[in-house]
Enzyme design. Structure first.
Site, PDB file in Angstrom:
ATOM      1  N   VAL A  62       0.466  -1.260  -0.101  1.00 47.06           N
ATOM      2  CA  VAL A  62       0.402  -0.072   0.119  1.00 47.06           C
ATOM      3  C   VAL A  62       0.550   1.060   0.010  1.00 47.06           C
ATOM      4  CG1 VAL A  62      -1.527   1.503   1.523  1.00 47.06           C
ATOM      5  CG2 VAL A  62      -1.563  -1.193   0.707  1.00 47.06           C
ATOM      6  N   ALA A  65       2.092   1.763  -3.890  1.00 46.64           N
ATOM      7  CA  ALA A  65       0.827   2.051  -4.315  1.00 46.64           C
ATOM      8  C   ALA A  65       1.247   3.614  -4.168  1.00 46.64           C
ATOM      9  CB  ALA A  65      -0.027   1.603  -4.453  1.00 46.64           C
ATOM     10  N   GLU A  66       0.678   4.126  -2.980  1.00 46.91           N
ATOM     11  CA  GLU A  66       0.243   5.358  -2.281  1.00 46.91           C
ATOM     12  C   GLU A  66       1.060   6.309  -3.029  1.00 46.91           C
ATOM     13  OE1 GLU A  66      -1.971   8.453   0.938  1.00 46.91           O
ATOM     14  OE2 GLU A  66      -1.844   5.898   0.905  1.00 46.91           O
ATOM     15  N   THR A  67       2.747   5.921  -2.875  1.00 47.45           N
ATOM     16  CA  THR A  67       3.773   6.758  -3.524  1.00 47.45           C
ATOM     17  C   THR A  67       3.923   7.099  -4.791  1.00 47.45           C
ATOM     18  OG1 THR A  67       4.808   5.866  -1.488  1.00 47.45           O
ATOM     19  CG2 THR A  67       6.559   7.028  -3.319  1.00 47.45           C
ATOM     20  N   SER A  70       0.302   9.581  -5.398  1.00 46.21           N
ATOM     21  CA  SER A  70       1.089  10.906  -4.888  1.00 46.21           C
ATOM     22  C   SER A  70       2.135  11.437  -5.517  1.00 46.21           C
ATOM     23  CB  SER A  70       1.323  10.796  -3.521  1.00 46.21           C
ATOM     24  OG  SER A  70       0.358  10.132  -3.033  1.00 46.21           O
TER      25      SER A  70
END
Length: 144
Positions: A62, A65-67, A70
């Protein structure tokens, strides 16, 4: 298709994390390439990203994924006036990984004025799907 990046080109050299003292740096995330509407990165599967049983921790997936979402979203806005922050993320963990690297590719699905949606596919070194994630990013004013 025209590139979605602010200024026209993805700033690969400006989105690296080494020596920034961030989570991405701490767990070894690297941004390795980008296309017109996608960003690709990799993350090691080692003691930093393992859960107690020696497998890739779902939280590390996660974080990757968020990195990627972003970084992708941030690179579409004017950094003098806006930023991109995560609003919501989900992830389906589909296959275990115990070593090597995982590779994530974040693709923009929707780019609005105040929100963006990114789909992130994380694969192992053989290209098999490890995690499928979707991340909604908020585009916020920062000043300027």
């Amino acid at each position: 298709m025209a590139a979605i990046w602010h200024g026209g080109a993805f700033p690969l050299e400006k989105v690296q994390f080494s020596d920034r003292k961030t989570m991405a740096d701490a767990i070894g995330i690297e941004i390795i390439e980008a296309g017109d509407d996608w960003v690709r990165g990799r993350m090691p599967v080692d003691h930093r990203t393992h859960q107690p049983f020696g497998l890739l921790h779902g939280g590390a997936s996660v974080a990757l994924a968020e990195t990627l979402a972003s970084v992708g979203a941030y690179c579409t806005v004017d950094p003098a006036t806006h930023a991109a922050v995560g609003m919501e993320i989900n992830a389906n963990h589909l296959r275990p990984v115990s070593d090597g690297f995982v590779y994530g590719e974040a693709k923009n699905e929707s780019m609005g004025r105040t929100t963006q949606v990114w789909t992130i596919r994380i694969t192992n070194e053989k290209g098999k799907l490890v995690c499928l994630s979707r991340c909604t990013m908020a585009i916020i004013k920062t000043g300027g």
